[in-house]
Design a protein around this motif. Structure first.
Motif, PDB file in Angstrom:
ATOM      1  N   THR A 108       0.819  -1.216   0.000  1.00 56.82           N
ATOM      2  CA  THR A 108       0.000   0.000   0.000  1.00 56.82           C
ATOM      3  C   THR A 108       0.852   1.266   0.000  1.00 56.82           C
ATOM      4  OG1 THR A 108      -0.112  -0.112   2.419  1.00 56.82           O
ATOM      5  CG2 THR A 108      -1.935  -1.109   1.189  1.00 56.82           C
ATOM      6  N   HIS A 161       1.160  -3.647   4.080  1.00 52.56           N
ATOM      7  CA  HIS A 161      -0.163  -3.771   3.462  1.00 52.56           C
ATOM      8  C   HIS A 161      -1.247  -3.047   4.245  1.00 52.56           C
ATOM      9  CE1 HIS A 161       1.570  -6.697   0.709  1.00 52.56           C
ATOM     10  NE2 HIS A 161       2.153  -7.256   1.761  1.00 52.56           N
ATOM     11  N   LYS A 162      -0.859  -2.255   5.221  1.00 53.45           N
ATOM     12  CA  LYS A 162      -1.832  -1.512   6.019  1.00 53.45           C
ATOM     13  C   LYS A 162      -2.268  -0.248   5.284  1.00 53.45           C
ATOM     14  CE  LYS A 162      -1.429  -1.557  10.546  1.00 53.45           C
ATOM     15  NZ  LYS A 162      -0.926  -1.412  11.940  1.00 53.45           N
ATOM     16  N   PRO A 163      -3.511   0.191   5.496  1.00 45.32           N
ATOM     17  CA  PRO A 163      -3.965   1.421   4.836  1.00 45.32           C
ATOM     18  C   PRO A 163      -3.261   2.652   5.404  1.00 45.32           C
ATOM     19  CG  PRO A 163      -5.611   0.630   6.407  1.00 45.32           C
ATOM     20  CD  PRO A 163      -4.562  -0.437   6.308  1.00 45.32           C
ATOM     21  N   SER A 164      -3.150   3.682   4.581  1.00 45.98           N
ATOM     22  CA  SER A 164      -2.511   4.923   5.014  1.00 45.98           C
ATOM     23  C   SER A 164      -3.428   5.700   5.953  1.00 45.98           C
ATOM     24  CB  SER A 164      -2.177   5.792   3.801  1.00 45.98           C
ATOM     25  OG  SER A 164      -1.276   5.138   2.940  1.00 45.98           O
TER      26      SER A 164
END
Length: 368
Positions: A108, A161-164
């Motif tokens: 991400t 892979h974590k959202p911003s």
């Protein structure tokens, strides 16, 4: 208009204040509330250099001024300097996409993120443990064995892979893993591991002869063990628990180097003296870059690792880096007004904070 001697005398730290610092740390150690050491200098004069409490709760060995402590996130300063050295050499660009040097395909993290964002906590990327949201770093290791994470790349699955939290450059939020990515960029352009490079090009050049990255699994002399108190429902301490399962066994770009407080002061002196970076980037390292928050007539601003408290008149009261982890707490602070530098390290998560709040009042310049 006062002469130089008059001005110098008004900025000199009173001997009574230095004695008060020693007394409060002695008292805290006697009450089993502090194990650690302190180093205080004004200009080139050492005002206090002492150890307190025990370096090992298993064996009761005393802390000395040679004892090395886990300094947690203070390590980020070493990472920032190492990266800026590569910027100076033309191998890295603060404003180029991080994806130009680190392969982040399928994650991400986008090409909008730069090294400048990562070093100033303005990238917006999701952290592995979001401390500003109250997440505990040690909880990361409840399912993943901490001993399996020893290289910089090993950290990627925890956050890539974590959202911003926000678009790069549009906010400011403390982010540990921004420094992991900066460490990966450093490895990519130097062809060496993070730890090897920092040992040679930062710690050694700063004269930090006692500091390094020491594996918890190794028997290394003069390295303090990390312990935190276990409390019953009434808050009474019933025992102590080691931090060996709370984070990876050896330091990384975002934390975990070991140092004496004397070496931490040496590092900051080396930066301020231009021994680690050229004039332009030395000035940049010692200058606030972005605003984090404002409160009580003060503005807290972040630089390339350092945190600055800026007063209403625009002057810098202090520049600081602190660190906290299970079994570790550390503070490095410089007060420009009286040229005092303080380093305090402790082998428990809460050990440094109570004493340092009082030390700040004793040694730091008075403010309105």
């Amino acid at each position: 208009m006062p002469g130089t001697d008059d001005l110098t005398s008004t900025l000199t730290v009173p001997t009574a204040a230095v004695h008060a610092v020693h007394d409060l740390l002695t008292e805290a150690a006697s009450a089993d509330g502090f194990s650690g050491s302190v180093h205080v200098v004004q200009g080139s004069e050492v005002l206090l250099d002492a150890g307190y409490g025990v370096a090992s709760r298993r064996w009761g060995s005393p802390v000395t001024t040679a004892t090395r402590f886990d300094v947690a996130s203070v390590t980020k300063l070493f990472t920032a300097v190492a990266v800026l050295q590569q910027v100076e050499a033309g191998r890295l660009d603060l404003d180029a996409p991080i994806t130009d040097v680190v392969d982040l395909t399928g994650t991400t993290i986008t090409s909008a993120v730069t090294l400048r964002h990562l070093l100033t906590h303005t990238s917006g990327i999701g952290d592995d443990a979001d401390e500003e949201a109250g997440e505990a770093y040690e909880d990361l290791w409840l399912e993943r064995p901490c001993h399996t994470v020893t290289s910089t790349a090993d950290f990627l699955p925890q956050f890539a892979h974590k959202p911003s939290n926000f678009a790069p450059g549009t906010g400011c939020r403390y982010c540990n893993v921004g420094y992991v990515l900066a460490g990966l960029a450093l490895e990519a352009v130097t062809g060496t591991t993070y730890r090897e490079h920092v040992l040679e090009h930062v710690l050694a050049r700063a004269g930090m002869t006692s500091s390094g990255f020491f594996d918890m699994r190794d028997a290394v002399p003069d390295v303090a063990e990390g312990w935190d108190p276990v409390r019953d429902p009434d808050g009474v301490v019933t025992g102590w628990r080691s931090n060996i399962f709370c984070y990876p066994p050896i330091g990384s770009p975002d934390g975990g180097a070991h140092a004496t407080p004397r070496d931490l002061v040496r590092f900051l002196d080396a930066v301020r003296g231009g021994d680690l970076l050229g004039p332009e980037l030395t000035a940049a390292f010692l200058t606030p870059q972005v605003t984090h928050h404002e409160s009580d007539g003060r503005t807290v601003r972040y630089g390339f690792g350092l945190e600055f408290v800026v007063l209403a008149d625009g002057s810098v009261r202090s520049l600081t880096k602190d660190g906290i982890n299970a079994g570790a707490s550390a503070v490095l602070r410089h007060y420009p007004a009286n040229d005092v530098t303080v380093a305090l390290v402790s082998s428990s998560e809460d050990g440094a904070w109570g004493p340092f709040r009082r030390i700040d009042g004793l040694l730091g310049p008075a403010t309105p």
